[in-house]
Design a protein around this motif. Structure first.
Motif, mmCIF file in Angstrom:
data_model
loop_
_atom_site.group_PDB
_atom_site.id
_atom_site.type_symbol
_atom_site.label_atom_id
_atom_site.label_comp_id
_atom_site.label_asym_id
_atom_site.label_seq_id
_atom_site.Cartn_x
_atom_site.Cartn_y
_atom_site.Cartn_z
ATOM 1 N N LYS A 5 0.811 -1.214 0.000
ATOM 2 C CA LYS A 5 0.000 0.000 0.000
ATOM 3 C C LYS A 5 0.850 1.271 0.000
ATOM 4 O O LYS A 5 0.565 2.224 -0.732
ATOM 5 C CB LYS A 5 -0.942 -0.013 1.205
ATOM 6 N N THR A 6 1.907 1.288 0.772
ATOM 7 C CA THR A 6 2.769 2.466 0.852
ATOM 8 C C THR A 6 3.377 2.787 -0.505
ATOM 9 O O THR A 6 3.359 3.941 -0.952
ATOM 10 C CB THR A 6 3.889 2.249 1.893
ATOM 11 N N ALA A 7 3.871 1.759 -1.192
ATOM 12 C CA ALA A 7 4.475 1.971 -2.511
ATOM 13 C C ALA A 7 3.426 2.399 -3.528
ATOM 14 O O ALA A 7 3.681 3.286 -4.360
ATOM 15 C CB ALA A 7 5.175 0.696 -2.981
ATOM 16 N N MET A 8 2.249 1.799 -3.459
ATOM 17 C CA MET A 8 1.187 2.136 -4.410
ATOM 18 C C MET A 8 0.717 3.578 -4.214
ATOM 19 O O MET A 8 0.522 4.316 -5.176
ATOM 20 C CB MET A 8 -0.001 1.181 -4.272
ATOM 21 N N VAL A 9 0.571 3.997 -2.968
ATOM 22 C CA VAL A 9 0.152 5.371 -2.677
ATOM 23 C C VAL A 9 1.220 6.354 -3.162
ATOM 24 O O VAL A 9 0.898 7.385 -3.772
ATOM 25 C CB VAL A 9 -0.134 5.555 -1.167
ATOM 26 N N ARG A 10 2.484 6.037 -2.942
ATOM 27 C CA ARG A 10 3.578 6.904 -3.389
ATOM 28 C C ARG A 10 3.544 7.062 -4.912
ATOM 29 O O ARG A 10 3.648 8.172 -5.436
ATOM 30 C CB ARG A 10 4.924 6.335 -2.949
ATOM 31 N N LEU A 11 3.360 5.954 -5.629
ATOM 32 C CA LEU A 11 3.306 6.020 -7.088
ATOM 33 C C LEU A 11 2.088 6.806 -7.569
ATOM 34 O O LEU A 11 2.178 7.596 -8.513
ATOM 35 C CB LEU A 11 3.281 4.602 -7.678
ATOM 36 N N LEU A 12 0.957 6.607 -6.920
ATOM 37 C CA LEU A 12 -0.246 7.342 -7.316
ATOM 38 C C LEU A 12 -0.105 8.839 -7.049
ATOM 39 O O LEU A 12 -0.579 9.662 -7.837
ATOM 40 C CB LEU A 12 -1.481 6.770 -6.620
ATOM 41 N N LYS A 13 0.559 9.192 -5.969
ATOM 42 C CA LYS A 13 0.805 10.604 -5.704
ATOM 43 C C LYS A 13 1.742 11.199 -6.751
ATOM 44 O O LYS A 13 1.580 12.349 -7.161
ATOM 45 C CB LYS A 13 1.363 10.802 -4.294
ATOM 46 N N ALA A 15 1.911 10.153 -9.859
ATOM 47 C CA ALA A 15 1.080 10.299 -11.056
ATOM 48 C C ALA A 15 0.187 11.532 -10.951
ATOM 49 O O ALA A 15 0.009 12.267 -11.929
ATOM 50 C CB ALA A 15 0.234 9.040 -11.270
ATOM 51 N N ARG A 16 -0.350 11.762 -9.761
ATOM 52 C CA ARG A 16 -1.184 12.952 -9.553
ATOM 53 C C ARG A 16 -0.359 14.226 -9.782
ATOM 54 O O ARG A 16 -0.812 15.173 -10.425
ATOM 55 C CB ARG A 16 -1.783 12.957 -8.148
ATOM 56 N N GLY A 17 0.872 14.241 -9.290
ATOM 57 C CA GLY A 17 1.753 15.388 -9.504
ATOM 58 C C GLY A 17 2.057 15.584 -10.985
ATOM 59 O O GLY A 17 2.088 16.720 -11.473
ATOM 60 N N GLY A 21 1.197 18.707 -13.472
ATOM 61 C CA GLY A 21 2.190 19.285 -14.373
ATOM 62 C C GLY A 21 1.704 19.322 -15.813
ATOM 63 O O GLY A 21 1.952 20.292 -16.540
ATOM 64 N N ILE A 22 1.003 18.283 -16.227
ATOM 65 C CA ILE A 22 0.460 18.237 -17.585
ATOM 66 C C ILE A 22 -0.568 19.350 -17.779
ATOM 67 O O ILE A 22 -0.562 20.034 -18.808
ATOM 68 C CB ILE A 22 -0.157 16.848 -17.877
ATOM 69 N N LEU A 23 -1.424 19.526 -16.799
ATOM 70 C CA LEU A 23 -2.420 20.604 -16.888
ATOM 71 C C LEU A 23 -1.740 21.967 -17.022
ATOM 72 O O LEU A 23 -2.141 22.804 -17.834
ATOM 73 C CB LEU A 23 -3.344 20.585 -15.671
ATOM 74 N N LYS A 24 -0.694 22.168 -16.242
ATOM 75 C CA LYS A 24 0.041 23.432 -16.305
ATOM 76 C C LYS A 24 0.691 23.604 -17.676
ATOM 77 O O LYS A 24 0.668 24.695 -18.254
ATOM 78 C CB LYS A 24 1.089 23.481 -15.196
ATOM 79 N N GLN A 38 4.930 13.469 -21.138
ATOM 80 C CA GLN A 38 4.482 13.459 -19.742
ATOM 81 C C GLN A 38 3.240 12.587 -19.563
ATOM 82 O O GLN A 38 3.091 11.892 -18.560
ATOM 83 C CB GLN A 38 4.218 14.879 -19.255
ATOM 84 N N ILE A 39 2.356 12.621 -20.535
ATOM 85 C CA ILE A 39 1.169 11.756 -20.475
ATOM 86 C C ILE A 39 1.592 10.295 -20.507
ATOM 87 O O ILE A 39 1.083 9.468 -19.729
ATOM 88 C CB ILE A 39 0.192 12.088 -21.630
ATOM 89 N N LEU A 40 2.533 9.958 -21.381
ATOM 90 C CA LEU A 40 3.016 8.572 -21.457
ATOM 91 C C LEU A 40 3.668 8.132 -20.148
ATOM 92 O O LEU A 40 3.479 6.994 -19.695
ATOM 93 C CB LEU A 40 3.997 8.424 -22.626
ATOM 94 N N ALA A 41 4.417 9.026 -19.524
ATOM 95 C CA ALA A 41 5.052 8.701 -18.245
ATOM 96 C C ALA A 41 4.002 8.446 -17.165
ATOM 97 O O ALA A 41 4.135 7.519 -16.361
ATOM 98 C CB ALA A 41 5.987 9.832 -17.826
ATOM 99 N N THR A 42 2.954 9.248 -17.163
ATOM 100 C CA THR A 42 1.871 9.075 -16.185
ATOM 101 C C THR A 42 1.137 7.770 -16.423
ATOM 102 O O THR A 42 0.852 7.025 -15.474
ATOM 103 C CB THR A 42 0.894 10.265 -16.257
#
Length: 87
Positions: A5-13, A15-17, A21-24, A38-42
């Motif tokens: 769970k810790t690793a999954m939450v870190r990765l999802l955060k 992706a959210r970041g 960045g993509i929106l900006k 950036q979209i491909l990386a997400t």
């Protein structure tokens, strides 16, 4: 959830970041290829998280369900894999 769970939450955060960045980048009319990269990386991060969650589900919930005779677990996975292959 049996995945790390810790690793999954870190990765999802992360992706959210990246999404922020993509929106900006979009708002700033940045170069299309840079935005696409950036979209491909997400997407890659989200696929990695999904793969781990499915792996953990198969090793715990599905295995346990099959031991108890719950054949619906197989159909559930097949339906999920079908959805994954549509994208």
């Amino acid at each position: 959830m049996k995945a790390d769970k810790t690793a999954m939450v870190r990765l999802l955060k992360t992706a959210r970041g990246q999404m922020d960045g993509i929106l900006k980048m979009m708002e700033e009319d940045r170069y299309c290829v840079d935005i696409s990269n950036q979209i491909l990386a997400t997407e890659s991060i989200l696929r990695k998280v999904n793969k781990e969650i499915i792996r953990a589900h198969m090793q715990s919930c599905v295995r346990e369900g099959l031991k108890q005779g719950d054949e619906d677990k197989i159909e559930e996975l097949l339906s999920l894999f079908e959805k994954m292959n549509k994208g």
